[in-house]
Design a protein around this motif. Structure first.
Motif, PDB file in Angstrom:
ATOM      1  N   ALA A 255       0.854  -1.106   0.016  1.00 14.76           N
ATOM      2  CA  ALA A 255      -0.117   0.112   0.007  1.00 14.76           C
ATOM      3  C   ALA A 255       0.682   1.203   0.167  1.00 14.76           C
ATOM      4  O   ALA A 255       0.466   2.244  -0.696  1.00 14.76           O
ATOM      5  CB  ALA A 255      -0.862  -0.065   1.093  1.00 14.76           C
ATOM      6  N   MET A 256       1.961   1.163   0.759  1.00 16.40           N
ATOM      7  CA  MET A 256       2.988   2.246   0.641  1.00 16.40           C
ATOM      8  C   MET A 256       3.572   2.558  -0.670  1.00 16.40           C
ATOM      9  O   MET A 256       3.737   3.544  -1.165  1.00 16.40           O
ATOM     10  CB  MET A 256       3.758   2.264   1.841  1.00 16.40           C
ATOM     11  N   ARG A 257       4.046   1.252  -1.077  1.00 20.44           N
ATOM     12  CA  ARG A 257       4.714   1.388  -2.272  1.00 20.44           C
ATOM     13  C   ARG A 257       3.649   1.978  -3.388  1.00 20.44           C
ATOM     14  O   ARG A 257       4.037   2.522  -4.611  1.00 20.44           O
ATOM     15  CB  ARG A 257       5.140   0.011  -2.803  1.00 20.44           C
ATOM     16  N   PRO A 261      -2.442   6.279   0.769  1.00 19.25           N
ATOM     17  CA  PRO A 261      -2.186   6.585   2.078  1.00 19.25           C
ATOM     18  C   PRO A 261      -3.185   6.096   3.088  1.00 19.25           C
ATOM     19  O   PRO A 261      -3.004   5.854   4.069  1.00 19.25           O
ATOM     20  CB  PRO A 261      -2.173   8.129   2.112  1.00 19.25           C
ATOM     21  N   ASP A 262      -4.377   5.970   2.758  1.00 18.09           N
ATOM     22  CA  ASP A 262      -5.476   5.586   3.354  1.00 18.09           C
ATOM     23  C   ASP A 262      -5.347   4.024   3.583  1.00 18.09           C
ATOM     24  O   ASP A 262      -5.494   3.402   4.777  1.00 18.09           O
ATOM     25  CB  ASP A 262      -6.979   5.593   2.510  1.00 18.09           C
ATOM     26  N   ALA A 263      -4.956   3.344   2.550  1.00 20.63           N
ATOM     27  CA  ALA A 263      -4.758   1.815   2.752  1.00 20.63           C
ATOM     28  C   ALA A 263      -3.583   1.632   3.441  1.00 20.63           C
ATOM     29  O   ALA A 263      -3.487   0.800   4.540  1.00 20.63           O
ATOM     30  CB  ALA A 263      -4.476   0.969   1.568  1.00 20.63           C
ATOM     31  N   ILE A 330       6.126   8.096   3.219  1.00 22.45           N
ATOM     32  CA  ILE A 330       6.752   7.016   2.139  1.00 22.45           C
ATOM     33  C   ILE A 330       5.512   6.916   1.212  1.00 22.45           C
ATOM     34  O   ILE A 330       5.810   6.971   0.080  1.00 22.45           O
ATOM     35  CB  ILE A 330       6.908   5.984   2.846  1.00 22.45           C
ATOM     36  N   ALA A 331       4.277   6.843   1.992  1.00 21.78           N
ATOM     37  CA  ALA A 331       3.201   6.576   0.712  1.00 21.78           C
ATOM     38  C   ALA A 331       2.882   7.735  -0.203  1.00 21.78           C
ATOM     39  O   ALA A 331       2.583   7.628  -1.447  1.00 21.78           O
ATOM     40  CB  ALA A 331       1.762   6.518   1.788  1.00 21.78           C
TER      41      ALA A 331
END
Length: 434
Positions: A255-257, A261-263, A330-331
């Motif tokens: 999810a970050m990659r 941002p929500d996930a 990061i996201a």
């Protein structure tokens, strides 16, 4: 389809989850891919050729229920064993019994079997002495002997959806009402029980029963305060040695990659709520600040390192804010994989190719006699107005062999660097994309 409640026992003090246990696969809520008409399990039951089945998934999602339903549909006596309580003696006794009457052997937590128990179980499976169903919360391909896995059909069960869990809760309410209990509960509170049970039907029914039973007559009204008390403990399935741990970490990283941002916050909250060590989470953030953001935004690594230092000093609950800060950086940051990809390619080359002879002009010249050895000719970049000079550093190494820019625009550090060095050297950096 037979109604679940027509089949549930009406007498005694059975727990609600046991009273509502389905007797056939048609009565089971959820797991449609496994229990639906035409599925491999239904076809084997119809052909009366079950063989060996491994049911794999988190607690409370119906492994034992499915096994009992299989036994009912086959008309075979259900003989449960538990790997931590029943040894080789019990297993061999049941095997002898199975030679004279039809049995379905069910082993809960089969991943806990010893090698001797597993050998005996394999013998039963290979001889066709009895049908066998095993249940495990661990990944069978990691937790079970390969020989048992190769002789079994692996069926993976998934946690129930919110809608399926709501149906479970409503069936439980109806059963309790038929048993004489007056219950008032809103749709929102039904959904809250469903959602906060972590996909575990048994937990949902046990919670419902605890909320209803024991009141001194009259109607029971389920309130939010009652639910908060019932769900004081973490409702999520998160054994740190199980797939739930690794799958959640994997989803968080992806999810970050993927710049969602929500996930990313959702999975981070899941991990924090389950009691994950904040230092472990901070280490993952530092890794992915370089692996997934890298040269696109060098400050992401600074944020991640600062977060790791902070969680060492403050701990939960405030550490969750620090972790979320770094997670969102990061996201939200632009992405570049050039660092990770570049060092991986360089490591592979160093490990597989002959060692490069270091050019003489790059060798150490800070000792007497170095010049006599030919360690001369190095051009000092700072002596050039551009801060750069044309010079070979690895003989024969072509530009872009290891490092390829992932710059998508000039706004990132990597993009600005590409433009700068193009102006200085007149050479275009090799790029991954165009």
């Amino acid at each position: 389809m037979t109604d679940l409640f027509d089949k549930a026992p009406r007498e005694g003090r059975q727990p609600l989850a046991a009273a509502l246990r389905p007797e056939t696969l048609d009565d089971i809520i959820g797991q449609r891919d496994i229990v639906a008409p035409g599925s491999i399990l239904q076809r084997r039951i119809r052909a009366r050729a079950l063989g060996s089945i491994i049911l794999y998934g988190p607690p409370g999602i119906g492994k034992t229920t499915i096994a009992r339903a299989i036994g009912n549909m086959l008309g075979k006596e259900f003989r449960p064993l538990h790997a931590t309580r029943d040894g080789v003696k019990e297993l061999r006794k049941i095997a002898d019994e199975a030679r004279i009457k039809p049995l379905l052997i069910f082993v809960d937590e089969v991943h806990r079997f010893s090698s001797t128990q597993a050998d005996d179980l394999l013998s039963i499976c290979e001889e066709g002495t009895a049908d066998f169903v095993g249940a495990t919360t661990g990944n069978p391909y990691h937790a079970l002997p390969p020989a048992l896995v190769s002789r079994s059909t692996i069926l993976k069960l998934e946690p129930m959806s919110i809608e399926e869990m709501c149906l479970v809760v409503r069936r439980g309410i109806e059963h309790l009402q038929r048993s004489g209990h007056e219950i008032e509960i809103s749709d929102d509170h039904v959904r809250l029980i469903a959602g906060r049970s972590g996909g575990d039907a048994r937990r949902a029914l046990t919670t419902l029963e605890s909320l209803v039973l024991g009141h001194a007559g009259g109607q029971v009204t389920i309130t939010e305060a009652m639910l908060e008390e019932a769900y004081a403990a973490a409702p999520v399935n998160h054994d740190r040695q199980s797939d739930a741990h690794y799958d959640t970490i994997s989803a968080w990283i992806k999810a970050m990659r993927g710049s969602d941002p929500d996930a990313a916050l959702h999975y981070l909250a899941h991990l924090i709520h389950a009691g994950e060590d904040p230092r472990f989470l901070a280490r993952r953030l530092m890794i992915h600040a370089s692996e997934d953001v890298g040269l696109a935004d060098n400050t992401a690594l600074q944020t991640a390192v600062a977060a790791a230092t902070a969680v060492e000093k403050i701990g939960y609950p405030e550490a969750q804010i620090v972790l979320a800060h770094a997670c969102l950086h990061i996201a939200r940051a632009p992405k570049s994989n050039s660092v990770c990809r570049g060092i991986s390619a360089a490591m592979a080359a160093v490990q597989s190719q002959p060692q490069v002879v270091i050019p003489k002009h790059l060798r150490d010249a800070h000792y007497k006699g170095a010049e006599a050895l030919g360690h001369v000719g190095y051009k000092f970049p700072h002596n050039d107005p551009r801060g750069w000079v044309e010079q070979e550093y690895v003989p024969g190494l072509q530009r872009g062999t290891f490092y390829q820019s992932d710059a998508r625009s000039g706004a990132t550090f990597e993009g600005r660097a590409d433009e700068f060095w193009k102006q200085v050297t007149g050479k275009v950096q090799t790029k991954t994309f165009g």
